[in-house]
Design a protein around this motif. Structure first.
Motif, PDB file in Angstrom:
ATOM      1  N   ARG A 127       0.848  -1.189   0.000  1.00  0.00           N
ATOM      2  CA  ARG A 127       0.000   0.000   0.000  1.00  0.00           C
ATOM      3  C   ARG A 127       0.879   1.231   0.000  1.00  0.00           C
ATOM      4  N   ASP A 128       0.754   2.027  -1.047  1.00  0.00           N
ATOM      5  CA  ASP A 128       1.452   3.309  -1.064  1.00  0.00           C
ATOM      6  C   ASP A 128       0.458   4.440  -0.810  1.00  0.00           C
ATOM      7  N   TYR A 129      -0.703   4.334  -1.393  1.00  0.00           N
ATOM      8  CA  TYR A 129      -1.757   5.309  -1.174  1.00  0.00           C
ATOM      9  C   TYR A 129      -3.059   4.679  -1.649  1.00  0.00           C
ATOM     10  N   GLY A 130      -4.125   4.849  -0.892  1.00  0.00           N
ATOM     11  CA  GLY A 130      -5.418   4.308  -1.285  1.00  0.00           C
ATOM     12  C   GLY A 130      -5.542   2.833  -0.935  1.00  0.00           C
ATOM     13  N   ALA A 131      -6.333   2.149  -1.715  1.00  0.00           N
ATOM     14  CA  ALA A 131      -6.568   0.723  -1.466  1.00  0.00           C
ATOM     15  C   ALA A 131      -5.282  -0.064  -1.701  1.00  0.00           C
ATOM     16  N   PRO A 132      -5.016  -1.069  -0.873  1.00  0.00           N
ATOM     17  CA  PRO A 132      -3.779  -1.862  -1.045  1.00  0.00           C
ATOM     18  C   PRO A 132      -3.828  -2.710  -2.307  1.00  0.00           C
ATOM     19  N   ARG A 133      -2.648  -3.045  -2.798  1.00  0.00           N
ATOM     20  CA  ARG A 133      -2.503  -3.929  -3.951  1.00  0.00           C
ATOM     21  C   ARG A 133      -1.923  -5.251  -3.470  1.00  0.00           C
ATOM     22  N   GLU A 134      -2.338  -6.328  -4.110  1.00  0.00           N
ATOM     23  CA  GLU A 134      -1.739  -7.631  -3.882  1.00  0.00           C
ATOM     24  C   GLU A 134      -0.763  -7.867  -5.023  1.00  0.00           C
ATOM     25  N   ILE A 135       0.518  -7.970  -4.694  1.00  0.00           N
ATOM     26  CA  ILE A 135       1.558  -8.099  -5.710  1.00  0.00           C
ATOM     27  C   ILE A 135       2.102  -9.530  -5.684  1.00  0.00           C
ATOM     28  N   GLY A 136       1.968 -10.215  -6.807  1.00  0.00           N
ATOM     29  CA  GLY A 136       2.433 -11.594  -6.905  1.00  0.00           C
ATOM     30  C   GLY A 136       3.952 -11.667  -6.888  1.00  0.00           C
ATOM     31  N   TYR A 137       4.467 -12.695  -6.210  1.00  0.00           N
ATOM     32  CA  TYR A 137       5.924 -12.835  -6.154  1.00  0.00           C
ATOM     33  C   TYR A 137       6.419 -14.278  -6.232  1.00  0.00           C
ATOM     34  N   ALA A 138       5.575 -15.282  -6.108  1.00  0.00           N
ATOM     35  CA  ALA A 138       6.044 -16.672  -6.186  1.00  0.00           C
ATOM     36  C   ALA A 138       4.896 -17.600  -6.565  1.00  0.00           C
ATOM     37  N   SER A 139       5.258 -18.735  -7.152  1.00  0.00           N
ATOM     38  CA  SER A 139       4.274 -19.760  -7.507  1.00  0.00           C
ATOM     39  C   SER A 139       4.156 -20.769  -6.381  1.00  0.00           C
TER      40      SER A 139
END
Length: 188
Positions: A62-74
Protein backbone atom coordinates in the motif's frame (compact mmCIF):
# COMPACT_ATOMS: atom_id res chain seq x y z
CA UNK A 1 -22.16 -9.73 -26.38
CA UNK A 2 -25.09 -12.03 -25.62
CA UNK A 3 -24.77 -15.79 -25.57
CA UNK A 4 -25.44 -17.28 -28.99
CA UNK A 5 -26.30 -21.00 -29.21
CA UNK A 6 -25.18 -21.23 -32.85
CA UNK A 7 -21.75 -19.76 -32.02
CA UNK A 8 -21.39 -22.18 -29.11
CA UNK A 9 -22.35 -25.19 -31.25
CA UNK A 10 -19.93 -24.06 -33.99
CA UNK A 11 -17.10 -23.74 -31.47
CA UNK A 12 -17.75 -27.20 -30.00
CA UNK A 13 -18.04 -28.65 -33.50
CA UNK A 14 -14.76 -27.08 -34.59
CA UNK A 15 -12.63 -27.65 -31.46
CA UNK A 16 -14.42 -30.55 -29.75
CA UNK A 17 -14.45 -31.08 -25.99
CA UNK A 18 -11.98 -32.74 -23.64
CA UNK A 19 -13.23 -35.79 -21.76
CA UNK A 20 -12.06 -36.60 -18.24
CA UNK A 21 -11.95 -40.33 -19.06
CA UNK A 22 -9.45 -40.03 -21.93
CA UNK A 23 -6.06 -39.93 -20.21
CA UNK A 24 -2.89 -41.80 -19.43
CA UNK A 25 -0.74 -41.29 -16.35
CA UNK A 26 2.88 -42.43 -16.45
CA UNK A 27 5.10 -42.35 -13.37
CA UNK A 28 8.84 -42.46 -14.02
CA UNK A 29 10.19 -43.91 -10.79
CA UNK A 30 13.54 -42.95 -9.27
CA UNK A 31 16.40 -45.18 -10.38
CA UNK A 32 17.72 -47.73 -7.92
CA UNK A 33 16.72 -47.85 -4.29
CA UNK A 34 15.18 -51.31 -4.58
CA UNK A 35 11.78 -50.07 -5.74
CA UNK A 36 9.69 -52.68 -7.53
CA UNK A 37 9.32 -52.08 -11.25
CA UNK A 38 5.56 -51.78 -11.83
CA UNK A 39 5.77 -51.50 -15.61
CA UNK A 40 2.81 -50.46 -17.76
CA UNK A 41 0.39 -52.18 -15.38
CA UNK A 42 0.46 -49.26 -12.92
CA UNK A 43 -0.56 -46.78 -15.60
CA UNK A 44 -3.62 -48.92 -16.37
CA UNK A 45 -4.55 -49.01 -12.66
CA UNK A 46 -4.63 -45.22 -12.26
CA UNK A 47 -8.39 -44.91 -11.82
CA UNK A 48 -8.39 -41.15 -11.35
CA UNK A 49 -5.77 -38.46 -11.69
CA UNK A 50 -5.72 -34.76 -10.89
CA UNK A 51 -4.13 -32.36 -13.34
CA UNK A 52 -1.71 -30.07 -11.51
CA UNK A 53 -2.67 -26.58 -10.47
CA UNK A 54 -0.89 -23.57 -9.11
CA UNK A 55 -1.60 -20.39 -7.29
CA UNK A 56 0.36 -17.21 -6.81
CA UNK A 57 1.68 -16.03 -3.48
CA UNK A 58 1.09 -12.34 -3.07
CA UNK A 59 2.18 -9.67 -0.65
CA UNK A 60 0.01 -6.75 0.29
CA UNK A 61 1.47 -3.38 -0.69
CA UNK A 62 0.00 0.00 0.00
CA UNK A 63 1.45 3.31 -1.06
CA UNK A 64 -1.76 5.31 -1.17
CA UNK A 65 -5.42 4.31 -1.29
CA UNK A 66 -6.57 0.72 -1.47
CA UNK A 67 -3.78 -1.86 -1.04
CA UNK A 68 -2.50 -3.93 -3.95
CA UNK A 69 -1.74 -7.63 -3.88
CA UNK A 70 1.56 -8.10 -5.71
CA UNK A 71 2.43 -11.59 -6.90
CA UNK A 72 5.92 -12.83 -6.15
CA UNK A 73 6.04 -16.67 -6.19
CA UNK A 74 4.27 -19.76 -7.51
CA UNK A 75 2.69 -22.34 -5.24
CA UNK A 76 2.22 -25.76 -6.84
CA UNK A 77 -0.54 -27.74 -5.19
CA UNK A 78 -0.02 -31.49 -4.69
CA UNK A 79 -1.91 -33.85 -7.00
CA UNK A 80 -3.81 -36.99 -6.05
CA UNK A 81 -3.84 -40.26 -7.99
CA UNK A 82 -6.15 -43.13 -7.06
CA UNK A 83 -5.04 -46.64 -8.02
CA UNK A 84 -7.05 -49.87 -8.23
CA UNK A 85 -5.14 -52.38 -6.08
CA UNK A 86 -4.09 -55.78 -7.32
CA UNK A 87 -4.83 -58.84 -5.16
CA UNK A 88 -1.32 -58.79 -3.66
CA UNK A 89 -1.48 -55.02 -2.91
CA UNK A 90 1.78 -54.45 -4.79
CA UNK A 91 0.79 -50.83 -5.44
CA UNK A 92 0.80 -50.11 -1.70
CA UNK A 93 4.19 -51.81 -1.26
CA UNK A 94 5.56 -49.85 -4.21
CA UNK A 95 4.69 -46.41 -2.82
CA UNK A 96 5.76 -47.35 0.71
CA UNK A 97 9.14 -48.41 -0.72
CA UNK A 98 9.40 -45.08 -2.50
CA UNK A 99 8.66 -43.29 0.77
CA UNK A 100 11.39 -45.40 2.44
CA UNK A 101 13.90 -43.70 0.13
CA UNK A 102 12.72 -40.37 1.54
CA UNK A 103 12.33 -40.98 5.28
CA UNK A 104 14.16 -44.24 5.95
CA UNK A 105 13.14 -47.88 5.99
CA UNK A 106 12.17 -48.09 9.66
CA UNK A 107 8.79 -49.62 8.74
CA UNK A 108 10.56 -52.83 7.63
CA UNK A 109 13.45 -52.85 10.14
CA UNK A 110 13.62 -56.01 12.23
CA UNK A 111 13.19 -55.59 15.97
CA UNK A 112 13.30 -52.08 17.38
CA UNK A 113 13.92 -49.60 14.57
CA UNK A 114 16.76 -47.21 15.17
CA UNK A 115 20.09 -46.01 13.89
CA UNK A 116 20.22 -45.70 10.13
CA UNK A 117 16.64 -46.87 9.56
CA UNK A 118 15.43 -43.29 10.19
CA UNK A 119 18.00 -41.61 7.91
CA UNK A 120 16.52 -39.18 5.42
CA UNK A 121 17.40 -39.77 1.76
CA UNK A 122 19.02 -37.40 -0.69
CA UNK A 123 16.49 -35.35 -2.65
CA UNK A 124 17.95 -36.22 -6.06
CA UNK A 125 17.77 -39.95 -5.22
CA UNK A 126 14.02 -40.03 -4.55
CA UNK A 127 12.40 -37.51 -6.92
CA UNK A 128 11.03 -38.52 -10.30
CA UNK A 129 8.60 -37.24 -12.92
CA UNK A 130 4.94 -37.88 -13.64
CA UNK A 131 3.44 -37.34 -17.09
CA UNK A 132 -0.26 -37.02 -17.78
CA UNK A 133 -1.44 -37.20 -21.39
CA UNK A 134 -4.94 -36.16 -22.44
CA UNK A 135 -6.46 -37.82 -25.54
CA UNK A 136 -9.30 -36.88 -27.84
CA UNK A 137 -12.11 -39.15 -29.06
CA UNK A 138 -9.91 -40.64 -31.78
CA UNK A 139 -7.08 -41.56 -29.40
CA UNK A 140 -4.82 -38.71 -30.51
CA UNK A 141 -2.81 -36.98 -27.77
CA UNK A 142 -4.01 -33.42 -27.38
CA UNK A 143 -2.37 -32.20 -24.16
CA UNK A 144 0.63 -33.29 -22.08
CA UNK A 145 1.73 -32.09 -18.67
CA UNK A 146 4.78 -33.20 -16.68
CA UNK A 147 5.29 -32.80 -12.93
CA UNK A 148 9.00 -32.49 -12.19
CA UNK A 149 10.81 -33.63 -9.05
CA UNK A 150 7.75 -35.52 -7.80
CA UNK A 151 7.51 -37.92 -4.87
CA UNK A 152 4.69 -39.61 -2.90
CA UNK A 153 4.04 -37.26 0.01
CA UNK A 154 1.05 -39.16 1.41
CA UNK A 155 0.03 -42.79 0.98
CA UNK A 156 -3.48 -42.77 2.40
CA UNK A 157 -4.84 -45.40 4.72
CA UNK A 158 -6.76 -48.24 3.05
CA UNK A 159 -10.16 -49.11 4.48
CA UNK A 160 -11.24 -52.74 4.72
CA UNK A 161 -14.72 -53.80 5.81
CA UNK A 162 -16.78 -56.98 6.06
CA UNK A 163 -19.78 -54.89 5.02
CA UNK A 164 -18.31 -54.02 1.63
CA UNK A 165 -17.55 -55.92 -1.55
CA UNK A 166 -15.98 -52.90 -3.27
CA UNK A 167 -12.63 -52.88 -5.01
CA UNK A 168 -9.73 -51.72 -2.86
CA UNK A 169 -8.33 -48.39 -4.00
CA UNK A 170 -5.15 -46.66 -2.92
CA UNK A 171 -4.98 -42.88 -2.95
CA UNK A 172 -1.53 -41.29 -3.16
CA UNK A 173 -0.81 -37.58 -2.92
CA UNK A 174 2.25 -36.43 -4.86
CA UNK A 175 4.30 -33.35 -4.14
CA UNK A 176 6.32 -31.90 -7.01
CA UNK A 177 8.52 -28.88 -7.57
CA UNK A 178 6.71 -27.51 -10.62
CA UNK A 179 4.97 -28.62 -13.80
CA UNK A 180 5.42 -27.86 -17.43
CA UNK A 181 3.17 -28.33 -20.42
CA UNK A 182 4.91 -30.36 -23.11
CA UNK A 183 4.71 -30.14 -26.86
CA UNK A 184 2.33 -32.70 -28.28
CA UNK A 185 5.27 -34.54 -29.88
CA UNK A 186 7.08 -35.11 -26.55
CA UNK A 187 5.26 -38.36 -25.67
CA UNK A 188 5.05 -39.90 -29.13
Amino acid sequence: MAFNVSDFAASVGKYGVAKASHYECRINFPRGGGILNPGQDLSMRAESVEMPGRSIQAASYRDYGAPREIGYASLYTPITITFLCSSDMKERRLFNQWQDLIIGDHRVAEGHAGGESFNVGYYDDYVASIIIAQYDETGKKRFNVQMLEAYPRTVNATTLSYASDELIKLTVQFQYRYFRELDLDDLN
